[in-house]
Design a protein around this motif. Structure first.
Motif, PDB file in Angstrom:
ATOM      1  N   LYS A  45       0.829  -1.209   0.000  1.00 41.51           N
ATOM      2  CA  LYS A  45       0.000   0.000   0.000  1.00 41.51           C
ATOM      3  C   LYS A  45       0.862   1.258   0.000  1.00 41.51           C
ATOM      4  CE  LYS A  45      -4.344  -1.513   2.074  1.00 41.51           C
ATOM      5  NZ  LYS A  45      -5.268  -1.312   3.206  1.00 41.51           N
ATOM      6  N   ILE A  46       1.925   1.231   0.802  1.00 42.34           N
ATOM      7  CA  ILE A  46       2.840   2.372   0.849  1.00 42.34           C
ATOM      8  C   ILE A  46       3.490   2.571  -0.518  1.00 42.34           C
ATOM      9  CG2 ILE A  46       5.053   3.194   1.791  1.00 42.34           C
ATOM     10  CD1 ILE A  46       4.212   1.842   4.458  1.00 42.34           C
ATOM     11  N   LEU A  47       4.018   1.493  -1.073  1.00 42.77           N
ATOM     12  CA  LEU A  47       4.686   1.582  -2.375  1.00 42.77           C
ATOM     13  C   LEU A  47       3.732   2.025  -3.473  1.00 42.77           C
ATOM     14  CD1 LEU A  47       6.924  -1.596  -2.143  1.00 42.77           C
ATOM     15  CD2 LEU A  47       7.627   0.796  -1.905  1.00 42.77           C
ATOM     16  N   LYS A  48       2.509   1.520  -3.435  1.00 44.66           N
ATOM     17  CA  LYS A  48       1.526   1.898  -4.452  1.00 44.66           C
ATOM     18  C   LYS A  48       1.178   3.390  -4.355  1.00 44.66           C
ATOM     19  CE  LYS A  48      -3.004   0.752  -6.335  1.00 44.66           C
ATOM     20  NZ  LYS A  48      -4.181  -0.103  -6.257  1.00 44.66           N
ATOM     21  N   ALA A  49       0.978   3.874  -3.139  1.00 44.88           N
ATOM     22  CA  ALA A  49       0.649   5.286  -2.949  1.00 44.88           C
ATOM     23  C   ALA A  49       1.780   6.185  -3.443  1.00 44.88           C
ATOM     24  CB  ALA A  49       0.362   5.567  -1.475  1.00 44.88           C
ATOM     25  N   LEU A  50       3.010   5.813  -3.129  1.00 41.19           N
ATOM     26  CA  LEU A  50       4.162   6.599  -3.577  1.00 41.19           C
ATOM     27  C   LEU A  50       4.319   6.533  -5.094  1.00 41.19           C
ATOM     28  CD1 LEU A  50       6.714   5.702  -0.762  1.00 41.19           C
ATOM     29  CD2 LEU A  50       5.544   7.882  -1.105  1.00 41.19           C
ATOM     30  N   GLN A  51       4.097   5.365  -5.668  1.00 41.56           N
ATOM     31  CA  GLN A  51       4.219   5.206  -7.119  1.00 41.56           C
ATOM     32  C   GLN A  51       3.164   6.019  -7.854  1.00 41.56           C
ATOM     33  OE1 GLN A  51       6.764   3.282  -8.760  1.00 41.56           O
ATOM     34  NE2 GLN A  51       6.024   4.670 -10.338  1.00 41.56           N
ATOM     35  N   ILE A  52       1.943   6.004  -7.352  1.00 48.52           N
ATOM     36  CA  ILE A  52       0.864   6.788  -7.974  1.00 48.52           C
ATOM     37  C   ILE A  52       1.215   8.271  -7.950  1.00 48.52           C
ATOM     38  CG2 ILE A  52      -1.525   7.570  -7.635  1.00 48.52           C
ATOM     39  CD1 ILE A  52      -2.156   4.638  -6.789  1.00 48.52           C
ATOM     40  N   PHE A  54       4.231   9.603  -7.667  1.00 51.70           N
ATOM     41  CA  PHE A  54       5.377   9.844  -8.540  1.00 51.70           C
ATOM     42  C   PHE A  54       4.955   9.875 -10.003  1.00 51.70           C
ATOM     43  CE2 PHE A  54       8.923   8.506 -11.204  1.00 51.70           C
ATOM     44  CZ  PHE A  54       9.837   9.496 -10.890  1.00 51.70           C
ATOM     45  N   ASP A  55       4.098   8.953 -10.405  1.00 50.15           N
ATOM     46  CA  ASP A  55       3.602   8.932 -11.784  1.00 50.15           C
ATOM     47  C   ASP A  55       2.848  10.214 -12.120  1.00 50.15           C
ATOM     48  OD1 ASP A  55       4.731   6.434 -12.125  1.00 50.15           O
ATOM     49  OD2 ASP A  55       2.847   5.337 -11.877  1.00 50.15           O
ATOM     50  N   SER A  56       2.080  10.710 -11.170  1.00 51.42           N
ATOM     51  CA  SER A  56       1.343  11.957 -11.362  1.00 51.42           C
ATOM     52  C   SER A  56       2.310  13.134 -11.513  1.00 51.42           C
ATOM     53  CB  SER A  56       0.407  12.184 -10.177  1.00 51.42           C
ATOM     54  OG  SER A  56      -0.239  13.419 -10.282  1.00 51.42           O
ATOM     55  N   LEU A  57       3.326  13.163 -10.690  1.00 47.43           N
ATOM     56  CA  LEU A  57       4.356  14.197 -10.769  1.00 47.43           C
ATOM     57  C   LEU A  57       5.051  14.165 -12.126  1.00 47.43           C
ATOM     58  CD1 LEU A  57       6.511  16.208  -9.574  1.00 47.43           C
ATOM     59  CD2 LEU A  57       7.698  14.176  -8.771  1.00 47.43           C
ATOM     60  N   LYS A  58       5.432  12.982 -12.550  1.00 48.06           N
ATOM     61  CA  LYS A  58       6.107  12.809 -13.844  1.00 48.06           C
ATOM     62  C   LYS A  58       5.216  13.286 -14.979  1.00 48.06           C
ATOM     63  CE  LYS A  58       8.538   9.206 -16.412  1.00 48.06           C
ATOM     64  NZ  LYS A  58       8.923   7.789 -16.418  1.00 48.06           N
ATOM     65  N   GLN A  59       3.955  12.924 -14.923  1.00 49.43           N
ATOM     66  CA  GLN A  59       3.009  13.318 -15.961  1.00 49.43           C
ATOM     67  C   GLN A  59       2.829  14.838 -15.996  1.00 49.43           C
ATOM     68  OE1 GLN A  59       2.003  11.114 -18.177  1.00 49.43           O
ATOM     69  NE2 GLN A  59       1.084  12.772 -19.324  1.00 49.43           N
ATOM     70  N   SER A  60       2.862  15.467 -14.850  1.00 51.29           N
ATOM     71  CA  SER A  60       2.737  16.930 -14.799  1.00 51.29           C
ATOM     72  C   SER A  60       3.855  17.605 -15.584  1.00 51.29           C
ATOM     73  CB  SER A  60       2.782  17.429 -13.357  1.00 51.29           C
ATOM     74  OG  SER A  60       1.658  16.998 -12.647  1.00 51.29           O
ATOM     75  N   PHE A  61       5.077  17.129 -15.412  1.00 50.43           N
ATOM     76  CA  PHE A  61       6.198  17.713 -16.137  1.00 50.43           C
ATOM     77  C   PHE A  61       6.169  17.332 -17.617  1.00 50.43           C
ATOM     78  CE2 PHE A  61       8.013  18.450 -11.929  1.00 50.43           C
ATOM     79  CZ  PHE A  61       8.584  19.704 -12.107  1.00 50.43           C
ATOM     80  N   LEU A  62       5.811  16.106 -17.928  1.00 48.77           N
ATOM     81  CA  LEU A  62       5.768  15.674 -19.329  1.00 48.77           C
ATOM     82  C   LEU A  62       4.656  16.370 -20.090  1.00 48.77           C
ATOM     83  CD1 LEU A  62       6.463  11.845 -18.982  1.00 48.77           C
ATOM     84  CD2 LEU A  62       8.059  13.650 -19.688  1.00 48.77           C
TER      85      LEU A  62
END
Length: 74
Positions: A45-52, A54-62
């Motif tokens: 759950k911790i890893l999934k929350a962090l990954q989600i 991070f993916d959102s952050l990455k998408q914001s810049f892309l």
């Protein structure tokens, strides 16, 4: 004006990224089973929350890169 925005970005990025890296290290400390007890499901759950996030952050810049490209039109 653009210089001020650039300077502000650098200032905030340095502060926020360093804080995020520090906080990630603190989260990583939770993985020490000598100090903490947790289930695999809790860890996932911790890893999934962090990954989600991070993916959102990455998408914001892309998304900024994609938006700045000219669009094709016939």
């Amino acid at each position: 004006m653009n210089r001020d925005k650039s300077e502000k970005f650098i200032e905030l990025a340095n502060r926020r990224v360093n804080r995020a890296l520090k906080d990630l290290k603190l989260v990583a400390n939770l993985s020490n089973r000598q100090n903490y007890e947790y289930t695999d499901e809790q860890a996932k759950k911790i890893l999934k929350a962090l990954q989600i996030e991070f993916d959102s952050l990455k998408q914001s810049f892309l998304a900024q890169e994609v938006d700045s490209q000219p669009t094709f039109k016939l």
